[in-house]
Design a protein around this motif. Structure first.
Motif, PDB file in Angstrom:
ATOM      1  N   LYS A  79     -29.598  15.940  -6.426  1.00  0.00           N
ATOM      2  CA  LYS A  79     -30.965  16.155  -6.903  1.00  0.00           C
ATOM      3  C   LYS A  79     -31.274  17.640  -6.882  1.00  0.00           C
ATOM      4  CE  LYS A  79     -32.623  11.643  -5.554  1.00  0.00           C
ATOM      5  NZ  LYS A  79     -33.635  10.884  -4.837  1.00  0.00           N
ATOM      6  N   THR A  80     -31.815  18.142  -7.995  1.00  0.00           N
ATOM      7  CA  THR A  80     -32.059  19.566  -8.096  1.00  0.00           C
ATOM      8  C   THR A  80     -33.534  19.904  -8.308  1.00  0.00           C
ATOM      9  OG1 THR A  80     -31.725  19.523 -10.475  1.00  0.00           O
ATOM     10  CG2 THR A  80     -29.788  19.984  -9.101  1.00  0.00           C
ATOM     11  N   ASN A  81     -34.409  18.917  -8.328  1.00  0.00           N
ATOM     12  CA  ASN A  81     -35.839  19.108  -8.569  1.00  0.00           C
ATOM     13  C   ASN A  81     -36.129  19.732  -9.937  1.00  0.00           C
ATOM     14  OD1 ASN A  81     -36.680  17.996  -6.159  1.00  0.00           O
ATOM     15  ND2 ASN A  81     -36.517  19.933  -5.066  1.00  0.00           N
TER      16      ASN A  81
END
Length: 82
Positions: A79-81
């Motif tokens: 997850k990288t936002n």
């Protein structure tokens, strides 16, 4: 029509649906139908055929499918936002 042929046709239909969905759920159900077909070929009563098909389908769905999906996808999603 023999019961094993009915099971085999069900397995082929489920595999056809799997080709369209590519989620491996219908493939697990197809494996269960093949097991039901084998049980029918061995002259197991209909109730036994259904039990065999359900047990094998659930086994492949909950035991084999997650491992195959991990192998197919290969890596975890980070997850990288973004």
């Amino acid at each position: 029509m023999s019961a094993w042929i009915v099971w085999a046709v069900v397995a082929l239909v489920l595999l056809g649906v799997e080709v369209l969905t590519l989620d491996l759920v219908f493939a697990s159900l197809a494996v269960g139908a093949v097991a039901g077909s084998v049980a029918a070929a061995l002259s197991v009563p209909v109730a036994g055929q259904i039990i065999v098909a359900v047990v094998v389908a659930l086994g492949t769905l909950f035991l084999l499918r997650p491992a195959v999906l991990r192998r197919l996808h290969g890596r975890e999603v980070t997850k990288t936002n973004v």
